[in-house]
Each structure stands twice: as C-alpha cells, then as structure tokens.
Design a protein around this motif. Structure first.
Motif, short mmCIF file in Angstrom:
data_model
loop_
_atom_site.label_atom_id
_atom_site.label_comp_id
_atom_site.label_asym_id
_atom_site.label_seq_id
_atom_site.Cartn_x
_atom_site.Cartn_y
_atom_site.Cartn_z
N LEU A 252 0.81 -1.21 0.00
CA LEU A 252 0.00 0.00 0.00
C LEU A 252 0.85 1.27 0.00
O LEU A 252 0.46 2.28 -0.57
N GLU A 253 2.01 1.20 0.63
CA GLU A 253 2.80 2.42 0.81
C GLU A 253 3.58 2.87 -0.41
O GLU A 253 4.05 4.00 -0.45
N HIS A 254 3.72 2.02 -1.41
CA HIS A 254 4.52 2.42 -2.56
C HIS A 254 3.92 3.60 -3.31
O HIS A 254 4.62 4.28 -4.08
N ILE A 255 2.63 3.89 -3.08
CA ILE A 255 2.02 5.05 -3.75
C ILE A 255 2.61 6.37 -3.25
O ILE A 255 2.40 7.41 -3.88
N PHE A 256 3.35 6.33 -2.15
CA PHE A 256 4.09 7.51 -1.68
C PHE A 256 4.96 8.07 -2.78
O PHE A 256 5.07 9.29 -2.95
N VAL A 257 5.58 7.18 -3.55
CA VAL A 257 6.58 7.60 -4.54
C VAL A 257 5.97 8.52 -5.59
O VAL A 257 6.44 9.64 -5.84
N PHE A 263 3.87 16.01 -6.31
CA PHE A 263 3.90 17.18 -5.43
C PHE A 263 5.13 18.04 -5.72
O PHE A 263 5.04 19.27 -5.86
N LEU A 264 6.29 17.40 -5.85
CA LEU A 264 7.53 18.12 -6.13
C LEU A 264 7.51 18.74 -7.53
O LEU A 264 8.03 19.84 -7.73
N ARG A 265 6.95 18.04 -8.49
CA ARG A 265 6.87 18.60 -9.85
C ARG A 265 6.03 19.87 -9.87
O ARG A 265 6.34 20.82 -10.59
N ALA A 266 4.96 19.88 -9.08
CA ALA A 266 4.10 21.06 -9.02
C ALA A 266 4.77 22.22 -8.30
O ALA A 266 4.64 23.37 -8.71
N GLU A 267 5.50 21.91 -7.24
CA GLU A 267 6.12 22.96 -6.42
C GLU A 267 7.46 23.44 -6.99
O GLU A 267 7.83 24.60 -6.80
N PHE A 268 8.18 22.55 -7.67
CA PHE A 268 9.50 22.88 -8.19
C PHE A 268 9.60 22.44 -9.65
O PHE A 268 10.31 21.47 -9.97
N ILE A 273 12.50 15.37 -11.56
CA ILE A 273 12.05 14.43 -10.54
C ILE A 273 12.09 13.02 -11.12
O ILE A 273 11.47 12.75 -12.15
N ILE A 274 12.80 12.13 -10.46
CA ILE A 274 12.91 10.74 -10.89
C ILE A 274 12.19 9.87 -9.88
O ILE A 274 12.42 9.97 -8.67
N GLU A 275 11.30 9.00 -10.36
CA GLU A 275 10.57 8.09 -9.48
C GLU A 275 11.20 6.70 -9.49
O GLU A 275 11.53 6.18 -10.56
N GLU A 276 11.35 6.14 -8.31
CA GLU A 276 11.77 4.74 -8.22
C GLU A 276 10.77 3.87 -8.97
O GLU A 276 9.56 4.04 -8.84
#
Length: 285
Positions: A252-257, A263-268, A273-276
């Motif tokens: 369930l927690e992998h959706i954090f990535v 979130f980072l793409r929107a803010e910066f 941004i590279i996703e695992e």
C-alpha cells in the motif's frame, strides 16, 4: 537555484516533522541543507539499489518514506551495508530526506491517498492522534501542539491520525476485496484470511498494522487491511468475525513515490524528478 532546505521546508509544510511519532526519525538525515538541487530521486526506501541509481542519475537529493537512519549508528564504515550507503552518499554530496509517520498521519497523506485509490468513503481515523491548530495550518511546524481527538468520529480536515476507517460502496467478500486491492495497487498477490462474512466497513493501516489489532477489535469493522501480518493475527481476527487482508508493507505504501513526485513537480517545476520504478520486494513461486 533551489536548495535542500527550500525543498524540505515545502515538504514539511505538507507533513510537519513535529507530527511524527516520538520513536520515529524523519527529516534531513544525510547531507547539507544549503546543497543546490536540480535533480530529485523519490523512493520508498533508501536501499543500496536506490542509492546507486540516484547517484548514477546525478541526483542531488533523495526523498524517501522510510528513514535511512532509524536507530542509533555507532560507526560509519565499509563493514556494513548502511555504512557503505552513507559513505557513498556523503562522497557524492547526495542528501537524504525522509517523511515517515508524519506523512502517515497528516491530512492528505498516506491514509487519504490509499483511501482515494480504493474509491472508499472515509468515515474516520483508525487511531486519531491530534490536529494541527488553525494558526499553523500553512505548515509552520514550529510550536506544533498535537491535541487529543476524543473519538474516531471527531475528525475534521485538519485532523491527524494513523490509518482510517471507511465504507465500501457495495458489499464484497474477502476474496473480492483482496482482488480489488491487488488490482488498484498493481500487486503480485494479496494474502487474506476470510471470516466468511460480507464486508462493508473496513479499517486500514498502510504499512505495518500488527500493533493495531486491539484497535481493530474496538472499531468492530468487517475487515482489516494492512501489512506485516501473520498466521495468528489472521486466525484471531477471523474468530472475531473480521477478515484480514495483508497487502505487504510495501503493497500500500509504494504510492508515496508517485504522490510525492507529483507534489515536487508542481512545487519545483524547474527540478527534474525521478521516481523509483515499482518493484514489489517479496517474490512468490
């Protein structure tokens, strides 16, 4: 140019460090706060594979859910996997920032995105811990005072808590709910223990829920969805009429990535941004 401190301050507005459990260790765990950042690698865990991939990609900052340093470190050398990772990170000037139970418990955090992914109607917090006072809602974590929420129903948009309770849009069997979880989260399998009753109300604790069984019984739900569960937990809950679904800690927690990457793409927007890559660590034959 963005710096580590600029990025981590924005992340702490989302999930204030002061909201983490007292046994936890989130925050900037490796690196310099004044480090300039143009490339960020987002992962669930800072494994050796992740660290190597982030360094090879020329990343300046790694953002993870689970802290790379959790317990006391007495030495940093080449005699352990952790020591080697820390040496590599420091040598390559790569910082590591982690958001753990503060992200689990914050409004809009882990519980809410899991609930949304499954298309559930959230009814409350599984284990309420407090809420962010209105004068700090914009993320000013300094001076954060967590106040006790009296009941699971006493929930407002600023409430903090581990896990959630929710209702399914229709009655499902344990097998049907397990299949839905497997499909929604792209998992190779979901283990379940079937109490043999139709499921409407569930409790969910993304990650490890082994310490939440008394709370599950108190809530009187039809099923419990979590990870890191075992044989005896499954049998015990079934005897109480509650089905258990174990999607694994990663499940369930992998959706954090993806969530944090977006979130980072929107803010910066100027940062790369590279996703695992999604890779369920447990294998089956």
């Amino acid at each position: 140019m963005n710096t580590v401190s600029m990025i981590t301050e924005k992340l702490e507005q989302l999930a204030p460090k002061a909201a983490a459990c007292d046994w936890d260790n989130p925050g900037l765990l490796v690196g310099r706060s004044d480090r300039e950042v143009s490339r960020i690698y987002v992962a669930l865990d800072a494994t050796c594979t992740v660290v190597d991939a982030a360094i090879d990609a020329g990343s300046d900052l790694i953002v993870t859910h689970h802290p790379i340093i959790f317990r006391g470190v007495k030495s940093i050398n080449d005699q352990s996997a952790l020591g080697l990772k820390l040496l590599d990170l420091i040598r390559n000037d790569v910082s590591v920032f982690s958001m753990h139970t503060n992200f689990d418990s914050c409004p809009g955090g882990m519980a809410d995105i899991v609930c949304a992914a499954l298309g559930l109607r959230k009814t409350g917090l599984m284990e309420p811990t407090g809420f962010l006072p209105k004068d700090t809602q914009n993320g000013a974590a300094e001076g954060l005072q967590l106040r006790v929420v009296e009941t699971e129903r006493d929930v407002n948009p600023d409430a903090y808590g581990i896990g959630f309770t929710a209702e399914l849009p229709e009655l499902l069997s344990a097998a049907e709910l397990a299949a839905r979880v497997k499909a929604c989260f792209g998992l190779p399998f979901v283990q379940y223990y079937d109490a043999g009753m139709p499921i409407r109300r569930i409790a969910c604790c993304p990650g490890s829920g082994r310490g939440e069984l008394k709370e599950v019984l108190r809530l009187g739900v039809d099923a419990f969805l979590s990870g890191d569960m075992g044989h005896h937990e499954g049998l015990d809950l079934c005897e109480e009429g509650i089905s258990l679904l174990d999607a694994g800690h990663y499940g369930l927690e992998h959706i954090f990535v993806h969530y944090i990457a977006e979130f980072l793409r929107a803010e910066f927007p100027e940062a790369e941004i590279i996703e695992e890559e999604l890779h369920f660590p447990a294998q089956i034959v």
